[in-house]
Structures are given as structure tokens and as C-alpha cells.
Enzyme design. Structure first.
Site, mmCIF file in Angstrom:
data_model
loop_
_atom_site.group_PDB
_atom_site.id
_atom_site.type_symbol
_atom_site.label_atom_id
_atom_site.label_comp_id
_atom_site.label_asym_id
_atom_site.label_seq_id
_atom_site.Cartn_x
_atom_site.Cartn_y
_atom_site.Cartn_z
ATOM 1 N N CYS A 1 0.620 -1.458 -0.054
ATOM 2 C CA CYS A 1 0.276 -0.314 0.333
ATOM 3 C C CYS A 1 1.480 1.320 0.064
ATOM 4 O O CYS A 1 1.266 1.612 -0.638
ATOM 5 C CB CYS A 1 -1.143 0.114 1.068
ATOM 6 S SG CYS A 1 -2.324 1.255 1.154
ATOM 7 N N HIS B 1 -3.983 -4.832 -1.004
ATOM 8 C CA HIS B 1 -3.322 -5.080 0.896
ATOM 9 C C HIS B 1 -3.775 -6.679 0.765
ATOM 10 O O HIS B 1 -4.667 -7.258 0.786
ATOM 11 C CB HIS B 1 -4.543 -4.788 2.004
ATOM 12 C CG HIS B 1 -3.957 -3.409 2.578
ATOM 13 N ND1 HIS B 1 -3.337 -3.155 3.847
ATOM 14 C CD2 HIS B 1 -4.647 -2.433 1.910
ATOM 15 C CE1 HIS B 1 -3.003 -1.695 4.151
ATOM 16 N NE2 HIS B 1 -3.983 -1.114 3.222
ATOM 17 N N GLU C 1 -3.051 -8.660 3.296
ATOM 18 C CA GLU C 1 -3.596 -9.433 4.117
ATOM 19 C C GLU C 1 -4.925 -9.370 4.632
ATOM 20 O O GLU C 1 -5.497 -9.639 5.123
ATOM 21 C CB GLU C 1 -2.783 -8.963 5.193
ATOM 22 C CG GLU C 1 -3.169 -7.591 5.202
ATOM 23 C CD GLU C 1 -2.375 -6.289 4.719
ATOM 24 O OE1 GLU C 1 -1.857 -6.841 3.680
ATOM 25 O OE2 GLU C 1 -2.193 -5.393 5.156
#
EC number: 4.3.2.10
Lengths: 202, 252
Positions: free
Chosen positions: A79, A180, A182
Site C-alpha cells: 500500500c 493489501h 493480507e
């Protein structure tokens, strides 16, 4: 061990837990020796570009990250962490970045909703060990600024949001993901796993 | 292009999911972590935790719930309820929340939106607006405290102000549609969505998969949130996505 650079920006917990779930040791740290001795480094980041660079400089971690990269070990910016890899950003004034990849970070401009927020589909632009064998799919983006790499060959994947948006960049052992991983379901975890494998295969 | 998002919402009180949840294959149906994880596996695009604890202890427990959930799920998590200071936001974001929802506190102190957005970025700040049609005005009015208190504030104007102050997203609940299961408030959603330049999450009234298709096509929503129909398994996230896909809506 993967070091997740703690320089006071954003949510590091999710990234470190995601790495741990892949069976890899993760350390959220601002300790220079731990970063330099790590097998892989993740540069996360949520917030403003200028603040992030000021924090990296103020803590001396800018040099640490650059020294680490010079060693040839893998780095992943996520990011804002990806945006920091570039030469400069126009977020709230002009700010110099880490300049590991030539290019600029600019604001989305147009008659559409900003931030670019939500799930968007990746389009792989050229082969990369990061996603070799993986199916293109949706990942989670949230950003108001986007990166424009100078070199086409650094652009590994894009997403379509009223223009071609830089989604994955890479050159040598330096990688960046605008979304992202994750927070991006199975595909995100698969991409993160690839990065972890890159650090292990060295 | 961006996929339309489906967002289950969990009401959490003192660390437990409160709205009657009726799932099989869960060891503990009241555990927000376990339920969040299930929704993640089912294909939910994001999750919202609404903390309805009334006590300080309950709120402290929420931090732990957020920390455990963020470590389990692979999708974004928004946490709202009782957040009235930048410090509260910081604690939840540090614990692993991706976004913070503010509602009553933003009405009481609109500067909180600016402060939150400046400190954490606009993408972290979701302003929740509870709106109800005011026949006298011919437009919608903002309510607070779960829809109990009227404010005299016009919803469209407030939505624009919230955006101007830095909200990255609006969570728009129709008090008229909420609980009816007759479908989302399309007129309200469309009005707000076209009045602002940030994403709008429609909430209140979902009773079937078809309602989601409507709120995207006719309400111009960017995302849709529902609680009870998912919790009572009247429809699964997966089924909603199948329906949307069959109607040509771009979903993940």
C-alpha cells in the site's frame, strides 16, 4: 524471519499475523540489526506519504531499508509502503520517496469515486515469480493516490479503475503491492506466500 | 472495475455476538472471532463489528476481540460503536481494525472526522448516517442513538459535510427500511450516492438476494450491509453473490 518495519505508520498486526499463518516467523520491529539480518522485509504503511517518509528519515530507517535492499534480499512494500519505493509523491505537497524505483505517485483525478476502495481484479502484465501459476482474481485496494512507474518493465500487474492502476511492481528483489494482500482473501494470501517463499529460496 | 461488496454486520456486546445467531458447525455461535472467520470463508468482502457494549469493560473486551479477529480473517474489518475520540480510533486500529465507524460522536463533534482522517487517512474513517424520511421537508433527516433521537440535520447535507471533512466512506442506514426485510431504501441510497464522491454502503431492509441486486443497480450503492438475514441463514453471502453474478453485477 520476515521483518515488518515498524516506523509508526498503520496497522502492522494484520500483516504480521498473515505472515505467521503462512508458517513463517514474523517480527514487527524498528531494530536496525533485526531488519538487516532478516530473510525478507515488509514495508507496510497506511497514512500520508510525507509523514511516512519523515518517520523513516527521523528514525534512520530509510538508510536501513536501503542498505537492506543493496544486500539483494527481498523487500515487499504494501500500500503506502509500495508508494514509498518510488521517487516522489504529490500527496499534500511534493515529497521525496525512497527512490528504489523511478516514478511518481499522483492523486486520482476524474469524475469517479476516490478513494479507489474495494475489490478489484488484477491483470498480470508480465511474468513474475510472485504470481507464476496463480489465477488472476480480485484483491482489496484502498488508496487515493496511485503510482506511475517510469519504466514499463517495473509494472507487473494492474487493475482497471477508470485507467490502468499500478497494482504490483517489481524489479530485482524489490516488490510492491498497492492493494493489501493480507486483506485480500485467498489470492492475497497466495501472493504473500509467494513472497515468503522467495525469501526462503535464497 | 471494482466489485460490489457484500458486508455482514455483527453486533457485539461485552465480547459476544448478540443478535440471535443460528449456525451449525460453530463451536461457539456467540464468538465474534469464529463467526467472522466463517463469513470470510463464505465470501464476505468485508465485515463490520458494531460494539453495543455500554460499559468500559465491554469496550476493553472489544479491543481483544478485534485483535483476535484481525489475526484470523483475510478481509477488511470495520469497527464502530461508542467511538468518540482519536485515541479510541488509535486503539482499535492498532488492534487490527482497518476502518473506524463513527456516528453519534461525529454529529456531536464533526471535527472528529477531520482529526481522524488527518491522523489515520480518509480511508480509515467511515461516517455512519442513520436517516429517516421527513415528510415535512420532503427529504431525509439524520437520527442518532440507534435511530432514537432526531437531530434536525438534513441527511444529504450531512453526507456532503462528512465527505468534505474527510470521511472515506459513508455507511448509510435507512431507519424506514431497517427491520422490514422489504428491501433497501433505493431512493435514499441513490440520493446520497449521487450527492457524494466517496463510496456508499447501503444498510437496512435486506430480505432477499434480489434486494442486493436492486440496491446496486437502482440505488447506485458501492456496497451493501446486512445483519439478520445472514445471521439467521435466510440467505448466505454465497447465494447473494450467485444471484448478483447472474444479474450481471460485478462481484468477487
Amino acid at each position: 524471519m520476515i521483518a515488518i518495519v515498524d516506523y509508526g505508520m498503520g496497522n502492522l498486526h494484520s500483516v504480521s499475523k498473515a505472515v505467521e499463518r503462512l508458517g513463517c516467523e514474523a517480527a514487527v520491529t524498528s531494530d536496525k540489526d533485526r531488519i538487516l539480518s532478516a530473510d525478507g522485509v515488509i514495508l507496510p504503511g497506511v497514512g500520508a506519504f510525507g509523514d511516512a517518509m519523515a518517520n523513516l528519515r527521523g528514525t534512520g530507517l530509510e538508510e536501513t531499508v536501503k542498505t537492506y535492499v543493496a544486500s539483494g534480499k527481498p523487500l515487499l512494500g504494501i500500500c503506502l509502503g509500495m508508494q514509498l519505493l518510488f521517487t516522489e509523491s504529490e500527496e499534500h505537497g511534493r515529497h521525496e520517496g525512497l527512490d528504489l524505483l523511478p516514478g511518481r505517485v499522483v492523486r486520482f483525478q476524474g469524475d469517479y469515486k476516490v478513494p479507489h476502495m474495494g475489490w478489484n481484479e488484477l491483470e498480470f502484465k508480465q511474468p513474475s515469480p510472485l504470481f507464476e501459476g496463480l489465477e488472476q482474481g480480485h484483491v482489496y485496494f484502498v488508496h487515493s493516490y496511485h503510482a506511475l512507474p517510469d519504466r514499463k518493465e517495473d509494472l507487473l500487474a494492474t487493475a482497471d479503475y477508470y485507467q490502468q492502476v499500478t497494482a504490483i511492481v517489481g524489479r530485482g528483489s524489490v516488490f510492491g503491492m498497492q492493494f493489501h494482500p493480507e486483506k485480500s482473501g485467498e489470492l492475497g494470501m497466495a501472493l504473500l506466500r509467494r513472497f515468503v517463499e522467495l525469501t526462503e529460496s535464497r | 472495475m471494482l466489485a460490489k461488496r457484500i458486508i455482514p454486520c455483527l453486533d457485539v456486546k461485552d465480547g459476544r455476538v448478540v443478535k440471535g445467531v443460528n449456525f451449525e458447525n460453530l463451536r461457539d455461535a456467540g464468538d465474534p472471532v469464529e463467526l467472522a472467520s466463517l463469513y470470510d470463508r463464505e465470501g464476505a468482502d468485508e465485515l463490520v463489528f458494531l460494539d453495543i457494549s455500554a460499559s468500559v469493560e465491554g469496550r476493553t473486551t472489544m479491543i481483544d476481540v478485534v485483535r483476535r479477529t484481525a489475526g484470523e480473517i483475510t478481509i477488511p474489518l470495520t469497527v464502530g460503536g461508542g467511538i468518540s475520540a482519536v485515541e479510541d480510533m488509535k486503539r482499535l486500529l492498532r488492534a487490527g481494525a482497518d476502518k473506524i465507524g463513527i456516528n453519534t460522536a461525529a454529529i456531536r463533534n464533526p471535527q472528529l472526522i477531520n482529526d481522524g482522517a488527518r491522523t489515520f487517512g480518509a480511508q480509515c474513517i467511515v461516517v455512519a448516517i442513520d436517516a429517516k424520511f421527513n415528510a415535512e421537508w420532503g427529504e431525509w433527516e439524520v437520527f442518532t442513538h440507534g435511530g432514537r433521537n432526531s437531530t434536525g440535520i438534513r441527511a444529504l447535507a450531512w453526507a456532503q459535510e462528512a465527505e468534505r471533512r474527510g470521511a472515506g466512506e459513508l455507511l448509510l442506514t435507512s431507519m424506514d427500511a431497517d427491520g422490514t426485510k422489504d428491501g433497501f431504501d433505493l431512493a435514499l441510497t441513490r440520493a446520497v450516492s449521487s450527492a457524494v464522491g466517496v463510496p456508499v454502503i447501503a444498510s437496512g431492509g435486506a430480505g432477499s438476494a434480489g434486494h442486493f441486486a436492486e440496491v446496486f443497480a437502482e440505488g447506485h450503492a458501492d456496497a451493501a450491509l446486512a445483519a439478520s438475514i445472514f445471521h439467521y441463514k435466510e440467505v448466505t453471502v454465497h447465494e447473494v453473490k450467485d444471484t448478483l453474478r447472474s444479474k450481471g453485477v460485478n462481484v468477487r
